[in-house]
Design an enzyme around this catalytic site. Structure first.
Site, PDB file in Angstrom:
ATOM      1  N   LYS A  22       0.839  -1.205   0.000  1.00 20.16           N
ATOM      2  CA  LYS A  22       0.000   0.000   0.000  1.00 20.16           C
ATOM      3  C   LYS A  22       0.871   1.251   0.000  1.00 20.16           C
ATOM      4  CE  LYS A  22      -1.632   1.564   4.002  1.00 20.16           C
ATOM      5  NZ  LYS A  22      -1.272   2.938   4.346  1.00 20.16           N
ATOM      6  N   ASN A  23       1.903   1.267   0.867  1.00 20.03           N
ATOM      7  CA  ASN A  23       2.702   2.485   1.051  1.00 20.03           C
ATOM      8  C   ASN A  23       3.723   2.716  -0.054  1.00 20.03           C
ATOM      9  OD1 ASN A  23       1.180   3.030   3.233  1.00 20.03           O
ATOM     10  ND2 ASN A  23       2.697   2.392   4.745  1.00 20.03           N
ATOM     11  N   CYS A 117      -4.661  12.554  12.936  1.00 24.09           N
ATOM     12  CA  CYS A 117      -5.392  11.281  12.835  1.00 24.09           C
ATOM     13  C   CYS A 117      -5.224  10.528  14.136  1.00 24.09           C
ATOM     14  CB  CYS A 117      -4.937  10.481  11.628  1.00 24.09           C
ATOM     15  SG  CYS A 117      -3.482   9.483  11.911  1.00 24.09           S
ATOM     16  N   ARG A 122       0.485  14.530  13.138  1.00 26.09           N
ATOM     17  CA  ARG A 122       1.029  14.292  11.781  1.00 26.09           C
ATOM     18  C   ARG A 122       1.049  15.539  10.900  1.00 26.09           C
ATOM     19  NH1 ARG A 122      -1.159   8.655   9.541  1.00 26.09           N
ATOM     20  NH2 ARG A 122       0.772   8.762   8.373  1.00 26.09           N
ATOM     21  N   ASP A 309       4.885   0.536  12.076  1.00 25.40           N
ATOM     22  CA  ASP A 309       3.688  -0.130  11.554  1.00 25.40           C
ATOM     23  C   ASP A 309       3.588  -1.587  11.973  1.00 25.40           C
ATOM     24  OD1 ASP A 309       3.661   1.668   8.354  1.00 25.40           O
ATOM     25  OD2 ASP A 309       3.134   2.262  10.391  1.00 25.40           O
ATOM     26  N   ARG A 401      -8.591  -0.584   4.784  1.00 25.37           N
ATOM     27  CA  ARG A 401      -7.790   0.450   4.123  1.00 25.37           C
ATOM     28  C   ARG A 401      -6.451  -0.083   3.642  1.00 25.37           C
ATOM     29  NH1 ARG A 401      -7.521   6.039   7.061  1.00 25.37           N
ATOM     30  NH2 ARG A 401      -6.305   6.289   5.157  1.00 25.37           N
TER      31      ARG A 401
END
Ligand code: EPZ
Length: 429
Positions: A22-23, A117, A122, A309, A401
């Site tokens: 994803k990243n 968030c 952030r 993460d 997500r």
């Protein structure tokens, strides 16, 4: 709103394939804005954040074709709008990755300033500072960041990040590839996703060197062309499945992954007693064989150290380890939201500031818990898989997500998990 219903206690067994990262896919899709020609991206994960990113590109005027589920053909020929609106940015902060390519190619960009968030405030101040170092003017106008290159084109320069920022480095790389002259990014992020983006940009005709180190050099070019690129495997999904095998005392063959992208995670998990064997460059075999898990301390840091993460997933595992482990979170100031939920399942965890102390081993019991962010929800799934009884996880839209088909993948390796709607969850009680 969907929930997950998990009946835990079953060792996982079998084979699982890892999806694209994803990243990496997020910045790679943004990078397609840098050329009017077609860019074909393979191994794009089918997750909610990528659907949002695709929508952003289409709103800007790009055409996106998907000849098959994991391939996207993007053509940003007729970009007429240079704005990432609030409606999109508030759902996905990574929309700020449109700033660099729009500024780099069109000399102007407007992006709604992302709010905080669940895991932290952030800010993007370091992104904006670096754009100013490339000669852009940056202002905040009714909640929007408005950036302009005065002469229509950015000027290559030395840019300094006070703090390592992954999307900050990516944004500046994408802005600088079309700048006039040479840009050097000092204290750059070194994540594998940065190297993957640089590889794509170089295939498009950019001149980037030493991506993956803390000093990246970019020689600006006049224009970029179309190309074809395959996104790297998701190292965090890989780490999550390694923990899934370890926490359920199972055996898993994990394929289509890239073990060298998560050496710090694999090293730490081996220290705790998990057996991880590299069968080949893209396949690992994980087992625990009932052996005891040892509590080991960890501190999150930028790559190549232990990634933030994986912190929540690692904490779930440490609830099953013998002894006390100390987990220090140095990247985000509010990334212990999963602690209270793990404690509801019977875990013994104390937090103070950015430090959590886990007293293992504790017997986890199924409970109703709530996901607060992407990786916290993954840790609750892992805890539910090893807990006795039923766990109901609410707000699983967070996990959608960033994890592709997680219920199906887990069911294929023996997990007793199902996605249920509100009403079904009620009737299950
Ligand atoms: C990326 O976020 C990832 N997201 C995150 O993954 C990941 O947790 C993070 O990097 C760290 O590895 C994507 O790649 C889309 P940062 P990013 O800028 O780039 C501070 C997931 O679970 N900072 O490296 O937003 C910041 O507040 C997500 O997949 C500033 O102060 O993170 C943080 O404390 C969650 N000013 C630290 O730096 C800035 O301008 C690192 O943030 C930028 C960052």
């Amino acid at each position: 709103m969907d929930k997950f219903l998990i009946r835990g206690g079953k060792p996982l067994n079998g084979k699982v394939e890892i999806s694209g990262a994803k990243n990496s896919a997020l910045p790679c899709l943004a990078a397609t804005l840098l050329t009017p020609e077609t860019v074909t991206l393979h191994n794009v994960p089918y997750v909610k954040d990528l659907i949002t990113q695709r929508r952003l590109l289409e709103d800007l005027g790009a055409t996106v074709l998907t000849p098959e589920l994991h391939t996207q053909k993007i053509k940003a020929k007729n970009i007429e709008i240079f704005e990432a609106p609030y409606e999109l940015v508030k759902t996905m902060r990574a929309s700020v990755l449109a700033l660099g390519p729009l500024l780099g190619r069109f000399g102007q960009a407007k992006v709604s300033l992302p709010g905080g968030c669940a895991i932290g405030t952030r800010p993007i101040d370091l992104h904006l500072k670096a754009f100013e170092q490339l000669g852009a003017t940056v202002s905040l106008e009714s909640g929007d960041v408005v950036a302009r290159a005065p002469k229509g084109r950015l000027i290559g320069a030395d840019t300094y990040f006070e703090k390592v920022s992954v999307t900050g480095t990516e944004n500046v790389m994408m802005a600088a590839v079309l700048a006039k002259g040479i840009t050097t990014i000092h204290n750059a992020a070194r994540e594998p996703e940065i190297e993957d983006l640089a590889e794509l940009l170089n295939k498009m005709g950019a001149k980037i060197s030493s991506a993956g180190t803390d000093t990246i050099k970019i020689e600006g070019v006049e224009g970029l062309n179309g190309t074809e690129h395959s996104i790297i495997p998701d190292r965090i999904e890989t780490g999550t499945f390694i923990v899934a095998a370890a926490i359920t005392n199972g055996e898993l063959e994990i394929s289509k992954c890239q073990p060298k992208h998560l050496e710090a995670v694999i090293g730490k998990l081996r220290e705790t007693g998990v057996e991880i064997t590299e069968l080949d460059e893209t396949t690992i075999f994980v087992k625990r064989n009932g052996s005891q898990l040892n509590a080991k301390d960890v501190t999150t840091q930028p790559h190549p150290d232990f990634p933030t993460d994986m912190q929540a997933q690692y904490m779930a595992l440490m609830t099953q380890a013998e002894g006390e482990s100390t987990i220090v979170e140095t990247i985000f100031e509010n990334r212990f939201m999963h602690v209270s939920e793990l404690k509801r399942m019977g875990a013994n965890i104390h937090t103070s500031g950015n430090t959590a102390i886990v007293d293992g081993k504790t017997r986890l019991m199924g409970a109703k818990v709530q996901a607060s962010d992407l990786r916290a929800s993954a840790s609750l799934v892992l805890a539910g898989l090893c807990a006795e009884g039923e766990t109901i996880i609410d707000r699983v839209y967070h996990i959608d997500r960033g994890y592709e088909m997680i219920v199906q993948k887990l069911r294929n390796i023996g997990a007793n998990i199902e996605r249920v709607s509100d009403s079904m969850a009620m009737s299950a009680e």
